[in-house]
Scaffold this motif. Structure first.
Motif, PDB file in Angstrom:
ATOM      1  N   GLU A   1      41.940  74.270 -69.105  1.00  0.00           N
ATOM      2  CA  GLU A   1      41.312  73.698 -70.310  1.00  0.00           C
ATOM      3  C   GLU A   1      39.798  73.865 -70.260  1.00  0.00           C
ATOM      4  OE1 GLU A   1      41.201  71.416 -73.877  1.00  0.00           O
ATOM      5  OE2 GLU A   1      42.965  71.009 -72.662  1.00  0.00           O
ATOM      6  N   THR A   2      39.213  73.621 -69.091  1.00  0.00           N
ATOM      7  CA  THR A   2      37.763  73.764 -68.938  1.00  0.00           C
ATOM      8  C   THR A   2      37.330  75.210 -69.154  1.00  0.00           C
ATOM      9  OG1 THR A   2      37.682  71.921 -67.365  1.00  0.00           O
ATOM     10  CG2 THR A   2      35.817  73.449 -67.366  1.00  0.00           C
ATOM     11  N   GLU A   3      38.074  76.135 -68.570  1.00  0.00           N
ATOM     12  CA  GLU A   3      37.768  77.559 -68.746  1.00  0.00           C
ATOM     13  C   GLU A   3      37.856  77.954 -70.220  1.00  0.00           C
ATOM     14  OE1 GLU A   3      40.587  79.658 -66.394  1.00  0.00           O
ATOM     15  OE2 GLU A   3      40.014  78.659 -64.517  1.00  0.00           O
ATOM     16  N   PHE A   4      38.886  77.470 -70.854  1.00  0.00           N
ATOM     17  CA  PHE A   4      39.091  77.796 -72.264  1.00  0.00           C
ATOM     18  C   PHE A   4      37.982  77.217 -73.129  1.00  0.00           C
ATOM     19  CE2 PHE A   4      41.328  76.597 -76.343  1.00  0.00           C
ATOM     20  CZ  PHE A   4      41.293  77.867 -76.890  1.00  0.00           C
ATOM     21  N   ARG A   5      37.542  76.016 -72.803  1.00  0.00           N
ATOM     22  CA  ARG A   5      36.462  75.388 -73.571  1.00  0.00           C
ATOM     23  C   ARG A   5      35.162  76.190 -73.438  1.00  0.00           C
ATOM     24  NH1 ARG A   5      35.920  70.190 -75.561  1.00  0.00           N
ATOM     25  NH2 ARG A   5      38.200  70.348 -75.664  1.00  0.00           N
ATOM     26  N   VAL A   6      34.890  76.678 -72.254  1.00  0.00           N
ATOM     27  CA  VAL A   6      33.701  77.516 -72.045  1.00  0.00           C
ATOM     28  C   VAL A   6      33.805  78.791 -72.883  1.00  0.00           C
ATOM     29  CG1 VAL A   6      32.437  78.915 -70.353  1.00  0.00           C
ATOM     30  CG2 VAL A   6      33.223  76.615 -69.741  1.00  0.00           C
ATOM     31  N   TYR A   7      35.002  79.350 -72.918  1.00  0.00           N
ATOM     32  CA  TYR A   7      35.245  80.556 -73.722  1.00  0.00           C
ATOM     33  C   TYR A   7      34.983  80.280 -75.202  1.00  0.00           C
ATOM     34  CZ  TYR A   7      38.164  83.714 -76.516  1.00  0.00           C
ATOM     35  OH  TYR A   7      38.636  84.568 -77.482  1.00  0.00           O
ATOM     36  N   LEU A   8      35.476  79.149 -75.691  1.00  0.00           N
ATOM     37  CA  LEU A   8      35.278  78.809 -77.100  1.00  0.00           C
ATOM     38  C   LEU A   8      33.800  78.647 -77.430  1.00  0.00           C
ATOM     39  CD1 LEU A   8      38.112  76.187 -77.838  1.00  0.00           C
ATOM     40  CD2 LEU A   8      38.043  78.600 -78.488  1.00  0.00           C
ATOM     41  N   GLN A   9      33.082  77.978 -76.546  1.00  0.00           N
ATOM     42  CA  GLN A   9      31.662  77.729 -76.794  1.00  0.00           C
ATOM     43  C   GLN A   9      30.836  79.012 -76.739  1.00  0.00           C
ATOM     44  OE1 GLN A   9      31.050  74.774 -73.751  1.00  0.00           O
ATOM     45  NE2 GLN A   9      31.457  73.061 -75.149  1.00  0.00           N
ATOM     46  N   SER A  10      31.320  79.987 -75.986  1.00  0.00           N
ATOM     47  CA  SER A  10      30.602  81.264 -75.918  1.00  0.00           C
ATOM     48  C   SER A  10      30.921  82.153 -77.118  1.00  0.00           C
ATOM     49  CB  SER A  10      30.957  82.006 -74.627  1.00  0.00           C
ATOM     50  OG  SER A  10      32.328  82.390 -74.619  1.00  0.00           O
ATOM     51  N   ARG A  11      32.095  81.971 -77.671  1.00  0.00           N
ATOM     52  CA  ARG A  11      32.515  82.818 -78.791  1.00  0.00           C
ATOM     53  C   ARG A  11      32.111  82.250 -80.144  1.00  0.00           C
ATOM     54  NH1 ARG A  11      38.597  85.267 -80.092  1.00  0.00           N
ATOM     55  NH2 ARG A  11      38.115  85.932 -82.228  1.00  0.00           N
ATOM     56  N   PHE A  12      32.104  80.932 -80.261  1.00  0.00           N
ATOM     57  CA  PHE A  12      31.801  80.298 -81.549  1.00  0.00           C
ATOM     58  C   PHE A  12      30.574  79.406 -81.405  1.00  0.00           C
ATOM     59  CE2 PHE A  12      36.376  81.059 -81.433  1.00  0.00           C
ATOM     60  CZ  PHE A  12      36.547  81.804 -82.591  1.00  0.00           C
ATOM     61  N   ASN A  13      29.618  79.597 -82.310  1.00  0.00           N
ATOM     62  CA  ASN A  13      28.373  78.841 -82.259  1.00  0.00           C
ATOM     63  C   ASN A  13      27.702  78.881 -83.626  1.00  0.00           C
ATOM     64  OD1 ASN A  13      27.036  81.482 -82.313  1.00  0.00           O
ATOM     65  ND2 ASN A  13      27.686  81.616 -80.155  1.00  0.00           N
ATOM     66  N   LEU A  14      26.453  78.455 -83.667  1.00  0.00           N
ATOM     67  CA  LEU A  14      25.732  78.408 -84.938  1.00  0.00           C
ATOM     68  C   LEU A  14      25.571  79.793 -85.551  1.00  0.00           C
ATOM     69  CD1 LEU A  14      24.215  76.701 -86.998  1.00  0.00           C
ATOM     70  CD2 LEU A  14      22.143  76.976 -85.610  1.00  0.00           C
ATOM     71  N   VAL A  15      25.375  80.792 -84.703  1.00  0.00           N
ATOM     72  CA  VAL A  15      25.201  82.163 -85.209  1.00  0.00           C
ATOM     73  C   VAL A  15      26.465  82.636 -85.919  1.00  0.00           C
ATOM     74  CG1 VAL A  15      24.807  84.574 -84.573  1.00  0.00           C
ATOM     75  CG2 VAL A  15      23.505  82.754 -83.449  1.00  0.00           C
ATOM     76  N   THR A  16      27.617  82.404 -85.298  1.00  0.00           N
ATOM     77  CA  THR A  16      28.874  82.831 -85.932  1.00  0.00           C
ATOM     78  C   THR A  16      29.134  82.035 -87.207  1.00  0.00           C
ATOM     79  OG1 THR A  16      30.178  81.287 -84.574  1.00  0.00           O
ATOM     80  CG2 THR A  16      29.890  83.527 -83.737  1.00  0.00           C
ATOM     81  N   LEU A  17      28.709  80.764 -87.212  1.00  0.00           N
ATOM     82  CA  LEU A  17      28.886  79.953 -88.417  1.00  0.00           C
ATOM     83  C   LEU A  17      28.066  80.521 -89.567  1.00  0.00           C
ATOM     84  CD1 LEU A  17      29.924  77.489 -89.941  1.00  0.00           C
ATOM     85  CD2 LEU A  17      28.001  76.184 -89.000  1.00  0.00           C
ATOM     86  N   ILE A  18      26.802  80.858 -89.285  1.00  0.00           N
ATOM     87  CA  ILE A  18      25.941  81.426 -90.329  1.00  0.00           C
ATOM     88  C   ILE A  18      26.515  82.751 -90.825  1.00  0.00           C
ATOM     89  CG2 ILE A  18      23.664  82.416 -90.782  1.00  0.00           C
ATOM     90  CD1 ILE A  18      22.530  80.343 -88.819  1.00  0.00           C
TER      91      ILE A  18
END
Length: 219
Positions: free
Chosen positions: A140-157
């Motif tokens: 779960e921790t590894e996956f959470r790190v992956y999510l935070q690296s893939r999705f962020n403010l830049v991807t939202l914009i």
């Protein structure tokens, strides 16, 4: 016998092909593990992966969640049927990404080992340990790190930019369709007026009817 109702009967935004692929994936996995309990996120994520349901909207959902820091813990997805619509969309998106991460990070052999371990009666924690070397919490921790690296403010914009572009295109197309419909309406109206005018006899302009002034003997 398996009965599948058309997705048109429900507000689920899926084609029949997607629905069939999704449900077949559930059946295939259940058969593979001998109907033993498997993680809901793996079950749903695999079904979304097989049916190719991932969309731009899913990407936007994940980007929004990353910005506000509101991901759904994998174990909590077991209760997805009790979630509201928004949280359920997030849960399905996370499930897909968790399975995709599993494949990308550990490979298909590890995924098969995970499924085989569950089929053999091992717990989810032990099955993850056997296939990835990480227990449930670490995965779960590894996956959470992956999510935070893939999705962020830049991807939202970026996702929002695509949204506004798509909206602008839709509005422009709608405007031209409306104008074309209006022109067609005016054309038909003009044709109907012309047809109506020919139905009225205005007489012969070269030989107008006589009036009393033309017949003095009547005075």
């Amino acid at each position: 016998m398996i009965v599948v109702k058309s997705p048109a009967k429900f507000n689920i935004n899926k084609s029949l092909e997607e629905l069939l692929a999704h449900e077949y994936a559930h059946l295939a996995l259940a058969h593979r593990v001998g109907h033993r309990h498997r993680p809901r996120w793996f079950d749903e994520g695999l079904a979304v992966l097989v049916s190719r349901e991932w969309s731009w909207a899913s990407n936007l959902t994940m980007s929004l969640s990353a910005v506000v820091g509101q991901f759904v813990p994998l174990e909590e997805i077991e209760m997805v049927n009790r979630f509201g619509a928004g949280k359920a969309r997030l849960a399905y998106a996370e499930s897909y990404l968790a399975v995709q991460y599993f494949f990308d990070e550990y490979g298909i052999k590890a995924v098969n080992l995970f499924v085989d371990s569950i089929a053999a009666g091992a717990s989810i924690d032990n099955s993850l340990m056997a296939s990835t070397g990480s227990n449930y919490a670490d995965f779960e921790t590894e996956f959470r790190v992956y999510l935070q690296s893939r999705f962020n403010l830049v991807t939202l914009i970026t996702d929002m930019t695509y949204f506004w572009i798509a909206l602008a295109v839709i509005l422009i197309i709608g405007f031209f369709l409306k104008m074309r419909k209006k022109r067609e309406y005016l054309r038909k109206w003009d044709e109907e007026e012309k047809m109506a005018s020919t139905d009225f006899d205005y007489g012969d302009s070269d030989h107008p009817e006589q009036t009393d002034d033309d017949e003095p003997w009547r005075r």
